[in-house]
Design a protein around this motif. Structure first.
Motif, short mmCIF file in Angstrom:
data_model
loop_
_atom_site.label_atom_id
_atom_site.label_comp_id
_atom_site.label_asym_id
_atom_site.label_seq_id
_atom_site.Cartn_x
_atom_site.Cartn_y
_atom_site.Cartn_z
N VAL A 69 0.75 -1.08 0.34
CA VAL A 69 -0.38 -0.04 0.20
C VAL A 69 0.74 1.51 -0.08
CG1 VAL A 69 -1.60 0.94 1.26
CG2 VAL A 69 -1.84 -1.49 1.34
N ARG A 70 0.58 2.10 -1.25
CA ARG A 70 1.97 3.29 -0.95
C ARG A 70 0.64 4.69 -1.35
NH1 ARG A 70 4.64 -0.28 -4.03
NH2 ARG A 70 6.92 -0.25 -3.46
N LEU A 71 1.16 5.71 -0.03
CA LEU A 71 0.43 7.03 -0.34
C LEU A 71 0.35 7.81 -1.11
CD1 LEU A 71 -0.33 4.98 3.20
CD2 LEU A 71 -1.15 7.59 3.17
N VAL A 72 -0.10 8.87 -1.14
CA VAL A 72 0.08 9.77 -2.73
C VAL A 72 -0.87 10.91 -1.56
CG1 VAL A 72 -0.13 11.17 -5.28
CG2 VAL A 72 0.24 8.75 -4.07
N PRO B 230 4.95 15.91 1.61
CA PRO B 230 5.50 15.15 1.82
C PRO B 230 5.35 14.85 3.72
CG PRO B 230 6.93 16.50 0.57
CD PRO B 230 5.56 17.62 0.82
N ASP B 231 5.48 15.88 4.06
CA ASP B 231 5.32 14.87 5.72
C ASP B 231 3.76 15.20 6.09
OD1 ASP B 231 3.80 18.14 5.13
OD2 ASP B 231 3.86 18.15 7.25
N GLU B 232 2.92 14.58 4.61
CA GLU B 232 1.56 13.71 5.37
C GLU B 232 1.71 12.79 4.82
OE1 GLU B 232 -1.22 14.56 6.40
OE2 GLU B 232 -1.06 17.31 7.27
N LEU B 233 2.71 12.27 3.94
CA LEU B 233 2.94 10.54 4.03
C LEU B 233 3.17 10.23 4.92
CD1 LEU B 233 5.61 10.73 0.27
CD2 LEU B 233 2.50 10.24 1.14
N GLU B 234 3.98 10.31 5.86
CA GLU B 234 4.60 9.22 7.10
C GLU B 234 3.66 9.02 8.14
OE1 GLU B 234 8.07 8.99 10.11
OE2 GLU B 234 7.92 10.71 9.34
N ARG B 235 2.73 10.57 8.58
CA ARG B 235 1.29 10.64 9.74
C ARG B 235 0.23 9.86 8.87
NH1 ARG B 235 2.40 16.49 10.68
NH2 ARG B 235 2.03 16.32 8.39
N GLY B 236 -0.54 9.95 7.42
CA GLY B 236 -1.51 9.41 7.03
C GLY B 236 -0.57 7.88 6.72
N VAL C 67 1.38 -5.37 9.72
CA VAL C 67 1.21 -4.34 8.74
C VAL C 67 2.58 -3.49 8.98
CG1 VAL C 67 -0.16 -2.04 7.97
CG2 VAL C 67 -1.11 -3.87 8.24
N ARG C 68 3.52 -3.44 8.71
CA ARG C 68 4.46 -2.72 8.24
C ARG C 68 4.91 -2.27 7.92
NH1 ARG C 68 5.82 -8.59 7.49
NH2 ARG C 68 7.67 -8.72 6.09
N PRO C 69 6.11 -0.90 7.64
CA PRO C 69 6.61 0.06 6.46
C PRO C 69 7.23 -0.57 5.41
CG PRO C 69 6.78 0.71 8.65
CD PRO C 69 6.97 -0.60 8.55
N VAL C 70 7.36 -0.26 4.49
CA VAL C 70 8.35 -1.01 3.37
C VAL C 70 9.26 -0.91 3.58
CG1 VAL C 70 8.48 -1.38 0.66
CG2 VAL C 70 6.36 -0.81 1.35
N THR C 71 10.82 -1.10 3.14
CA THR C 71 11.81 -1.13 3.82
C THR C 71 12.91 -1.49 1.94
OG1 THR C 71 12.61 -3.44 4.22
CG2 THR C 71 12.10 -1.24 6.43
N ARG C 72 13.58 -0.77 1.52
CA ARG C 72 14.19 -1.17 -0.05
C ARG C 72 15.56 -0.80 0.97
NH1 ARG C 72 13.92 4.95 -1.55
NH2 ARG C 72 13.16 6.09 -0.65
N GLY C 73 16.70 -1.66 0.28
CA GLY C 73 17.54 -1.18 0.39
C GLY C 73 18.59 -1.41 1.81
N VAL D 48 15.96 1.15 4.84
CA VAL D 48 15.91 1.97 4.85
C VAL D 48 14.28 1.80 4.48
CG1 VAL D 48 15.81 4.43 3.24
CG2 VAL D 48 18.09 2.97 3.74
N ALA D 49 13.33 2.78 5.19
CA ALA D 49 11.39 2.53 5.18
C ALA D 49 11.83 3.29 3.96
CB ALA D 49 10.69 3.60 6.96
N GLU D 50 10.45 3.32 3.38
CA GLU D 50 9.98 3.55 1.72
C GLU D 50 8.99 4.64 2.76
OE1 GLU D 50 7.68 3.33 -2.26
OE2 GLU D 50 9.29 1.34 -1.56
N VAL D 51 8.66 6.03 2.59
CA VAL D 51 7.73 7.05 3.27
C VAL D 51 6.43 6.43 2.70
CG1 VAL D 51 7.40 9.15 4.18
CG2 VAL D 51 9.78 8.28 4.00
#
Length: 124
Positions: free
Chosen positions: A6-9, A13-19, A35-41, A52-55
């Motif tokens: 699930v990716r938010l738009v 940008p600061d609303e991404l993390e809060r959302g 339910v956890r943050p997507v990580t990349r690399g 690194v978490a993908e915001v």
């Protein structure tokens, strides 16, 4: 177990993390496995975390039931209608992505039903 990304738009940008945090809380009410943050690399050397978490991106782990997938998508749709700080949410399973946005409820429902049908659901 199935993984749904699930990716938010959001316009800000600061609303991404809060959302993402608000949506995560909403999804954890459902009988999902996690339910956890997507990580990349890997995280840069000298930092604390291992990756690194993908915001604004979440990985929802759930059992292989169509009913649970339907519940997750319908919860996201309902949440998106209430939380106007996020302009859209994309949901991906098996390289198939649906974008949920500010469409009318009827348009959104037809889109969700067609997407769910591709993953074994019959709609409502």
């Amino acid at each position: 177990m199935t993984g749904v990304t699930v990716r938010l738009v959001a316009p800000a940008p600061d609303e991404l993390e809060r959302g993402a945090l608000r949506l995560r809380d909403e999804l954890l009410v459902l009988p999902v496995d996690d339910v956890r943050p997507v990580t990349r690399g890997d995280a840069p050397a000298g930092t604390r975390g291992p990756s690194v978490a993908e915001v604004g991106a979440l990985l929802v782990s759930l059992g292989p039931t169509v009913q649970l997938l339907q519940s997750v998508v319908r919860s996201i749709t309902a949440w998106l209608q209430r939380d106007r700080s996020v302009s859209a949410v994309t949901v991906t399973i098996d390289d198939d992505t649906i974008e949920l946005s500010a469409a009318t409820s009827e348009q959104q429902q037809r889109l969700v039903d067609a997407w769910l049908a591709r993953h074994g659901g019959d709609g409502p």
